[in-house]
Design a protein around this motif. Structure first.
Motif, PDB file in Angstrom:
ATOM      1  N   GLN A 155       0.838  -1.197   0.000  1.00  0.00           N
ATOM      2  CA  GLN A 155       0.000   0.000   0.000  1.00  0.00           C
ATOM      3  C   GLN A 155       0.874   1.249   0.000  1.00  0.00           C
ATOM      4  O   GLN A 155       0.580   2.228  -0.669  1.00  0.00           O
ATOM      5  N   ARG A 156       1.960   1.220   0.769  1.00  0.00           N
ATOM      6  CA  ARG A 156       2.869   2.353   0.860  1.00  0.00           C
ATOM      7  C   ARG A 156       3.400   2.721  -0.541  1.00  0.00           C
ATOM      8  O   ARG A 156       3.472   3.880  -0.914  1.00  0.00           O
ATOM      9  N   GLY A 157       3.761   1.718  -1.332  1.00  0.00           N
ATOM     10  CA  GLY A 157       4.310   1.965  -2.648  1.00  0.00           C
ATOM     11  C   GLY A 157       3.298   2.510  -3.641  1.00  0.00           C
ATOM     12  O   GLY A 157       3.659   2.989  -4.719  1.00  0.00           O
ATOM     13  N   LEU A 197       7.504  17.931   5.844  1.00  0.00           N
ATOM     14  CA  LEU A 197       6.564  16.881   5.459  1.00  0.00           C
ATOM     15  C   LEU A 197       7.173  15.949   4.418  1.00  0.00           C
ATOM     16  O   LEU A 197       6.931  14.742   4.429  1.00  0.00           O
ATOM     17  N   ASP A 198       7.984  16.501   3.520  1.00  0.00           N
ATOM     18  CA  ASP A 198       8.643  15.668   2.514  1.00  0.00           C
ATOM     19  C   ASP A 198       9.655  14.729   3.162  1.00  0.00           C
ATOM     20  O   ASP A 198       9.821  13.587   2.720  1.00  0.00           O
ATOM     21  N   LEU A 199      10.349  15.218   4.190  1.00  0.00           N
ATOM     22  CA  LEU A 199      11.268  14.350   4.916  1.00  0.00           C
ATOM     23  C   LEU A 199      10.499  13.215   5.581  1.00  0.00           C
ATOM     24  O   LEU A 199      10.937  12.055   5.559  1.00  0.00           O
ATOM     25  N   ALA A 200       9.341  13.534   6.162  1.00  0.00           N
ATOM     26  CA  ALA A 200       8.502  12.494   6.758  1.00  0.00           C
ATOM     27  C   ALA A 200       8.119  11.454   5.715  1.00  0.00           C
ATOM     28  O   ALA A 200       8.150  10.240   5.971  1.00  0.00           O
ATOM     29  N   ALA A 201       7.757  11.913   4.512  1.00  0.00           N
ATOM     30  CA  ALA A 201       7.404  10.983   3.438  1.00  0.00           C
ATOM     31  C   ALA A 201       8.591  10.114   3.059  1.00  0.00           C
ATOM     32  O   ALA A 201       8.458   8.897   2.857  1.00  0.00           O
ATOM     33  N   GLU A 202       9.768  10.715   2.978  1.00  0.00           N
ATOM     34  CA  GLU A 202      10.967   9.930   2.643  1.00  0.00           C
ATOM     35  C   GLU A 202      11.238   8.863   3.693  1.00  0.00           C
ATOM     36  O   GLU A 202      11.586   7.721   3.364  1.00  0.00           O
ATOM     37  N   ILE A 203      11.095   9.221   4.965  1.00  0.00           N
ATOM     38  CA  ILE A 203      11.313   8.257   6.039  1.00  0.00           C
ATOM     39  C   ILE A 203      10.343   7.085   5.899  1.00  0.00           C
ATOM     40  O   ILE A 203      10.670   5.941   6.226  1.00  0.00           O
ATOM     41  N   LEU A 204       9.146   7.352   5.386  1.00  0.00           N
ATOM     42  CA  LEU A 204       8.129   6.312   5.190  1.00  0.00           C
ATOM     43  C   LEU A 204       8.235   5.646   3.814  1.00  0.00           C
ATOM     44  O   LEU A 204       7.390   4.839   3.441  1.00  0.00           O
ATOM     45  N   LEU A 239       0.953  11.375   8.220  1.00  0.00           N
ATOM     46  CA  LEU A 239       0.926  10.630   6.958  1.00  0.00           C
ATOM     47  C   LEU A 239       0.603   9.158   7.186  1.00  0.00           C
ATOM     48  O   LEU A 239      -0.170   8.563   6.425  1.00  0.00           O
ATOM     49  N   SER A 240       1.170   8.568   8.217  1.00  0.00           N
ATOM     50  CA  SER A 240       0.892   7.153   8.490  1.00  0.00           C
ATOM     51  C   SER A 240      -0.596   6.936   8.729  1.00  0.00           C
ATOM     52  O   SER A 240      -1.185   5.976   8.218  1.00  0.00           O
ATOM     53  N   ALA A 241      -1.219   7.842   9.497  1.00  0.00           N
ATOM     54  CA  ALA A 241      -2.651   7.709   9.773  1.00  0.00           C
ATOM     55  C   ALA A 241      -3.477   8.013   8.531  1.00  0.00           C
ATOM     56  O   ALA A 241      -4.423   7.295   8.200  1.00  0.00           O
ATOM     57  N   ALA A 242      -3.126   9.093   7.817  1.00  0.00           N
ATOM     58  CA  ALA A 242      -3.911   9.506   6.651  1.00  0.00           C
ATOM     59  C   ALA A 242      -3.884   8.451   5.552  1.00  0.00           C
ATOM     60  O   ALA A 242      -4.882   8.256   4.855  1.00  0.00           O
ATOM     61  N   LEU A 243      -2.744   7.764   5.397  1.00  0.00           N
ATOM     62  CA  LEU A 243      -2.598   6.765   4.338  1.00  0.00           C
ATOM     63  C   LEU A 243      -2.934   5.358   4.817  1.00  0.00           C
ATOM     64  O   LEU A 243      -2.743   4.387   4.078  1.00  0.00           O
ATOM     65  N   ALA A 244      -3.434   5.253   6.059  1.00  0.00           N
ATOM     66  CA  ALA A 244      -3.835   3.964   6.631  1.00  0.00           C
ATOM     67  C   ALA A 244      -2.669   2.976   6.667  1.00  0.00           C
ATOM     68  O   ALA A 244      -2.843   1.773   6.441  1.00  0.00           O
ATOM     69  N   LEU A 245      -1.464   3.464   6.970  1.00  0.00           N
ATOM     70  CA  LEU A 245      -0.298   2.606   7.169  1.00  0.00           C
ATOM     71  C   LEU A 245      -0.265   2.128   8.611  1.00  0.00           C
ATOM     72  O   LEU A 245      -0.961   2.671   9.480  1.00  0.00           O
TER      73      LEU A 245
END
Length: 405
Positions: free
Chosen positions: A10-12, A26-33, A366-372
């Protein structure tokens, strides 16, 4: 503990576009994820920081771009933190006075979308933009640009696509005063099929070593979990000591300035260690009294890191109150939850740091919003030890230096 296997497919699937991306929280957070992202940013100094950090960036004014532009065709997550100066308590306040005006524009934009969808003639987006440009402070109208992106994605095929593709997830954040705007956003987003959730969050409840309140709006087509974006740490209350271990709801103690710096010192050999305990004396008055400077001792979370944090004094936490060196960029960045050696560049780096989204909070959102799956220790280790993907070309000894004006 790794959570990658269960949510990696799902992440991909996601690709994020970040409007008003700033220096990259926020972009750094996305990169970490491990979520691809691209940020749009007009400020040359913030762009310089982003490029040094290796974050994909489209320099320019958000108003000149849209989801139909090349480079955004794969983006299915829309994020953004529009400029907040006119809404901030520390700003002019013109944005707060204009909330009713902004609300009217939101509903005009919804009407424009419905007419366009039905193929009817009437007020165009260009008409609305011209009206926005006539506001006393044009930054106030920038808070509406994400909604334009939402509607344009629903109306027109993106570059290289045959049919319109709405954004699957929307994540917006601003200062607390903008929660009223987000509630108006919710009305029109629900009318076009989204499920929404908007709330003012305390960032120290998500492991950020700083008390900072942010108004967050998340929209998606799927239902939200019952306990969406649950806090992981206790809320800081003035004069209260942290609760050791876990307490009700499984939350841990809030993270202090000392805790955050200790974590850095364990992993960064070249870090300049600050003597503790210390006390941060705010440049701002407290309780309406300009002479009563707010204070935070190092075993407490930092007060909000604003763009003026360099004005805060640092003194020893004893009766002598010996003057100490003021916070460095690296330390202020850590209190924003950035990695210690984040490559701040350009002029007015203090303002960049103060304006940024705390990456740790961004990871939670992001983890919550994307249901990760909820982020585990491996995620926080990656954030703590992060380095740009490409090696620094300049001398590490001058990596944090200000660029001469």
């Amino acid at each position: 503990m790794s959570n990658a296997p269960s949510d990696q497919p799902q992440r991909g699937h996601f690709h994020l576009v970040d409007l008003f991306a700033g220096p990259g929280g926020l972009d750094l957070a996305a990169e970490i994820l491990n979520i691809p992202s691209i940020g749009i940013e007009w400020d040359d100094d913030a762009v310089a920081t982003r490029l040094a950090a290796g974050l994909p960036t489209e320099p320019g004014d958000v108003r000149l771009f849209g989801p139909g532009n090349p480079g955004f065709e794969d983006c299915n997550v829309l994020a953004g933190g529009p400029p907040c100066q006119t809404f901030s308590i520390a700003g002019s306040g013109s944005g707060r006075k204009a909330l009713d005006l902004v609300t009217g524009f939101i509903h005009r934009m919804h009407a424009w979308y419905e007419r366009e969808k039905a193929g009817k003639r009437g007020e165009t987006w260009e008409d609305i933009q011209q009206a926005l440009d006539k506001l006393d402070d044009v930054r106030t109208g920038l808070v509406l640009q994400p909604l334009r992106w939402v509607f344009e994605a629903m109306l027109r095929p993106r570059h290289g696509r045959e049919t319109p593709e709405p954004f699957e997830v929307i994540v917006l954040e601003q200062v607390p005063a903008v929660i009223e705007v987000w509630h108006e956003y919710e009305k029109v987003l629900r009318a076009v099929g989204y499920k929404t959730y908007a709330k003012v969050f305390h960032t120290e409840q998500y492991g950020v070593p700083q008390t900072r309140r942010r108004a967050v709006l998340v929209a998606r087509y799927d239902e939200f979990p019952k306990h969406f974006l649950s806090a992981t740490h206790q809320q800081y209350r003035k004069g209260a000591a942290p609760v050791e271990g876990l307490f009700a709801g499984g939350r841990g103690a809030w993270v202090s300035m000392e805790n955050a710096l200790d974590d850095v010192y364990k992993h960064v050999d070249e870090a300049d260690r600050r003597a503790v305990p210390f006390c941060v004396v705010s440049n701002y008055g407290s309780g309406g009294d300009p002479k009563a400077r707010g204070r935070r001792v190092s075993d407490q979370p930092s007060a909000t890191i604003t763009g003026k944090w360099k004005r805060n004094r640092i003194v020893s936490a004893d009766s002598r109150e010996t003057e100490m060196e003021r916070l460095s960029n690296e330390e202020a960045g850590v209190f924003q939850s950035f990695p210690y050696r984040y490559p701040w560049r350009g002029n007015d780096q203090a303002q960049q740091i103060g304006n940024a989204v705390p990456p740790r909070f961004g990871v939670h959102v992001l983890s919550a919003a994307l249901a990760l799956d909820p982020p585990g220790d491996d995620v926080w280790e990656r954030l703590l030890c992060w380095r740009p993907k490409q090696a620094e070309e300049d001398d590490p000894a001058t990596a944090g230096a200000e660029t001469p004006a």
